[in-house]
Design a protein around this motif. Structure first.
Motif, PDB file in Angstrom:
ATOM      1  N   SER A   1       0.856  -1.184   0.000  1.00 48.19           N
ATOM      2  CA  SER A   1       0.000   0.000   0.000  1.00 48.19           C
ATOM      3  C   SER A   1       0.892   1.234   0.000  1.00 48.19           C
ATOM      4  O   SER A   1       1.682   1.423  -0.903  1.00 48.19           O
ATOM      5  CB  SER A   1      -0.945  -0.017   1.204  1.00 48.19           C
ATOM      6  N   ALA A   2       0.784   2.055   1.066  1.00 42.04           N
ATOM      7  CA  ALA A   2       1.593   3.273   1.121  1.00 42.04           C
ATOM      8  C   ALA A   2       2.891   3.059   1.885  1.00 42.04           C
ATOM      9  O   ALA A   2       3.646   3.996   2.093  1.00 42.04           O
ATOM     10  CB  ALA A   2       0.790   4.395   1.774  1.00 42.04           C
ATOM     11  N   VAL A   3       3.164   1.817   2.314  1.00 37.50           N
ATOM     12  CA  VAL A   3       4.347   1.532   3.120  1.00 37.50           C
ATOM     13  C   VAL A   3       5.431   0.921   2.237  1.00 37.50           C
ATOM     14  O   VAL A   3       5.197  -0.065   1.549  1.00 37.50           O
ATOM     15  CB  VAL A   3       4.007   0.561   4.272  1.00 37.50           C
ATOM     16  N   SER A   4       6.606   1.513   2.252  1.00 41.42           N
ATOM     17  CA  SER A   4       7.747   0.975   1.520  1.00 41.42           C
ATOM     18  C   SER A   4       8.872   0.702   2.508  1.00 41.42           C
ATOM     19  O   SER A   4       9.102   1.483   3.428  1.00 41.42           O
ATOM     20  CB  SER A   4       8.228   1.958   0.447  1.00 41.42           C
ATOM     21  N   PHE A   5       9.567  -0.420   2.314  1.00 37.38           N
ATOM     22  CA  PHE A   5      10.665  -0.741   3.209  1.00 37.38           C
ATOM     23  C   PHE A   5      11.623  -1.688   2.503  1.00 37.38           C
ATOM     24  O   PHE A   5      11.245  -2.409   1.580  1.00 37.38           O
ATOM     25  CB  PHE A   5      10.156  -1.379   4.506  1.00 37.38           C
ATOM     26  N   ALA A   6      12.870  -1.652   2.935  1.00 35.27           N
ATOM     27  CA  ALA A   6      13.880  -2.578   2.429  1.00 35.27           C
ATOM     28  C   ALA A   6      14.093  -3.666   3.469  1.00 35.27           C
ATOM     29  O   ALA A   6      14.002  -3.429   4.672  1.00 35.27           O
ATOM     30  CB  ALA A   6      15.186  -1.841   2.155  1.00 35.27           C
TER      31      ALA A   6
ATOM     32  N   LEU B   1      16.236  -7.590   8.966  1.00 32.49           N
ATOM     33  CA  LEU B   1      16.419  -6.155   9.162  1.00 32.49           C
ATOM     34  C   LEU B   1      15.454  -5.429   8.232  1.00 32.49           C
ATOM     35  O   LEU B   1      15.461  -5.652   7.021  1.00 32.49           O
ATOM     36  CB  LEU B   1      17.849  -5.733   8.843  1.00 32.49           C
ATOM     37  N   ILE B   2      14.622  -4.575   8.799  1.00 30.95           N
ATOM     38  CA  ILE B   2      13.658  -3.808   8.023  1.00 30.95           C
ATOM     39  C   ILE B   2      14.095  -2.348   8.041  1.00 30.95           C
ATOM     40  O   ILE B   2      14.156  -1.723   9.102  1.00 30.95           O
ATOM     41  CB  ILE B   2      12.232  -3.930   8.596  1.00 30.95           C
ATOM     42  N   GLN B   3      14.416  -1.816   6.873  1.00 36.73           N
ATOM     43  CA  GLN B   3      14.887  -0.435   6.759  1.00 36.73           C
ATOM     44  C   GLN B   3      13.729   0.471   6.363  1.00 36.73           C
ATOM     45  O   GLN B   3      13.181   0.367   5.267  1.00 36.73           O
ATOM     46  CB  GLN B   3      15.998  -0.349   5.716  1.00 36.73           C
ATOM     47  N   PHE B   4      13.333   1.341   7.295  1.00 30.43           N
ATOM     48  CA  PHE B   4      12.363   2.386   7.011  1.00 30.43           C
ATOM     49  C   PHE B   4      13.127   3.702   6.855  1.00 30.43           C
ATOM     50  O   PHE B   4      14.287   3.803   7.264  1.00 30.43           O
ATOM     51  CB  PHE B   4      11.351   2.512   8.156  1.00 30.43           C
TER      52      PHE B   4
ATOM     53  N   ALA C   1      13.269  -1.997  18.096  1.00 29.35           N
ATOM     54  CA  ALA C   1      12.835  -0.827  17.338  1.00 29.35           C
ATOM     55  C   ALA C   1      12.975   0.416  18.209  1.00 29.35           C
ATOM     56  O   ALA C   1      13.049   0.319  19.442  1.00 29.35           O
ATOM     57  CB  ALA C   1      11.380  -0.996  16.887  1.00 29.35           C
ATOM     58  N   PRO C   2      12.996   1.600  17.592  1.00 28.66           N
ATOM     59  CA  PRO C   2      13.056   2.824  18.399  1.00 28.66           C
ATOM     60  C   PRO C   2      11.777   2.996  19.211  1.00 28.66           C
ATOM     61  O   PRO C   2      10.688   2.676  18.743  1.00 28.66           O
ATOM     62  CB  PRO C   2      13.196   3.938  17.347  1.00 28.66           C
TER      63      PRO C   2
ATOM     64  N   PRO D   1       3.532   1.628  10.129  1.00 27.60           N
ATOM     65  CA  PRO D   1       4.312   0.989   9.058  1.00 27.60           C
ATOM     66  C   PRO D   1       5.020  -0.285   9.507  1.00 27.60           C
ATOM     67  O   PRO D   1       5.177  -1.222   8.719  1.00 27.60           O
ATOM     68  CB  PRO D   1       5.310   2.074   8.646  1.00 27.60           C
ATOM     69  N   ILE D   2       5.439  -0.342  10.780  1.00 27.70           N
ATOM     70  CA  ILE D   2       6.094  -1.557  11.276  1.00 27.70           C
ATOM     71  C   ILE D   2       5.102  -2.711  11.291  1.00 27.70           C
ATOM     72  O   ILE D   2       5.402  -3.824  10.841  1.00 27.70           O
ATOM     73  CB  ILE D   2       6.678  -1.319  12.684  1.00 27.70           C
ATOM     74  N   LYS D   3       3.906  -2.451  11.799  1.00 29.35           N
ATOM     75  CA  LYS D   3       2.857  -3.475  11.830  1.00 29.35           C
ATOM     76  C   LYS D   3       2.518  -3.937  10.415  1.00 29.35           C
ATOM     77  O   LYS D   3       2.365  -5.136  10.156  1.00 29.35           O
ATOM     78  CB  LYS D   3       1.615  -2.921  12.524  1.00 29.35           C
ATOM     79  N   ALA D   4       2.402  -2.989   9.489  1.00 31.78           N
ATOM     80  CA  ALA D   4       2.076  -3.346   8.106  1.00 31.78           C
ATOM     81  C   ALA D   4       3.171  -4.208   7.486  1.00 31.78           C
ATOM     82  O   ALA D   4       2.883  -5.160   6.746  1.00 31.78           O
ATOM     83  CB  ALA D   4       1.868  -2.074   7.282  1.00 31.78           C
ATOM     84  N   ALA D   5       4.429  -3.901   7.799  1.00 38.09           N
ATOM     85  CA  ALA D   5       5.538  -4.690   7.257  1.00 38.09           C
ATOM     86  C   ALA D   5       5.527  -6.108   7.813  1.00 38.09           C
ATOM     87  O   ALA D   5       5.705  -7.082   7.069  1.00 38.09           O
ATOM     88  CB  ALA D   5       6.865  -4.002   7.576  1.00 38.09           C
TER      89      ALA D   5
END
Length: 238
Positions: free
Chosen positions: A63-68, A166-169, A189-190, A223-227
């Motif tokens: 959706s609107a969430v992008s991550f590496a 590792l999830i890069q936001f 996470a922070p 976004p973390i939950k969506a990922a």
């Protein structure tokens, strides 16, 4: 339910849009990659090396969430020659007077937890460390010299089947610890702060119930939950 079975593979019928077919192929590729990662956790070689983040191996859009996203393996640094010897460590159980032998050179322990659950992990893998090996690592001063991910894993312990992502936001990184068959996902996470991301803390997320442990979410939880949901349910696509 196992980790791989949580991926909901899309099986398009004849005549469906090619985009759906492409998405199904990418989800299958991700499944295969997870399978290769799990089967690679065998004692095939010595892995005494520091983990260092590399370039993201895959970029996802949800959706609107992008991550590496990239795989990570927490590994110990090379053990100094003078510490490649045996140490005696007393059982941590109050009602037990057993003493176990830790061999830092062989990355082994005589305790049941190591022999039954951890012995087949590669040498140097942080999850090969039972609490007795971890105690020796601390007592000999080796803990402070490990990289950040390895220190976190040694601190938290965990199931030897756990894999790490590792999830890069934009602006911050989240480390996921996923254990096959477990509904709970641990993540570093922070925490929330007045301005921007705060210090890194350990959080828990229940993927089945869609809730945070103790109702305590991290910084930017949406976004973390969506990922997490996208990766575990196969809704993330490259």
């Amino acid at each position: 339910m196992g980790f791989l079975s949580r991926f909901q593979s899309v099986r398009p019928d004849d005549g469906k849009d090619q985009v759906i077919r492409d998405q199904a192929a990418k989800i299958t590729e991700l499944q295969d990659e997870v399978g290769r990662l799990r089967t690679s956790q065998q004692p095939t070689r010595v892995v005494y090396q520091a983990w260092k983040p590399g370039p993201p191996s895959r970029t996802f859009n949800l959706s609107a969430v992008s991550f590496a996203c990239e795989w990570a393996t927490p590994c110990l640094h090379e053990i100094p020659p003078e510490l490649k010897r045996t140490f005696e460590v007393r059982s941590f159980s109050i009602d037990s007077d057993k003493v176990y032998t830790v061999d830092l050179g062989a990355h082994s322990c005589t305790c049941p937890d190591f022999l039954k659950r951890r012995e087949n992990l590669p040498l140097g893998h942080a999850l090969r460390c039972c609490k007795h090996i971890t105690r020796v690592i601390r007592d000999t001063g080796l803990f402070e010299g490990q990289d950040e991910l390895t220190r976190r894993v040694l601190d938290a312990g965990g199931d030897p089947a756990t894999i790490f992502l590792l999830i890069q936001f934009p602006g911050y990184i989240v480390t996921l610890a996923i254990t096959p068959g477990q509904e709970w996902v641990n993540l570093w996470a922070p925490k929330k702060a007045t301005k921007g991301p705060g210090e890194i803390e350990l959080f828990g997320y229940n993927q089945a119930e869609k809730r945070w442990s103790y109702g305590k979410p991290p910084y930017q939880p949406i976004p973390i939950k969506a990922a997490i949901d996208g990766l575990l349910c196969g809704r993330a696509y490259a």
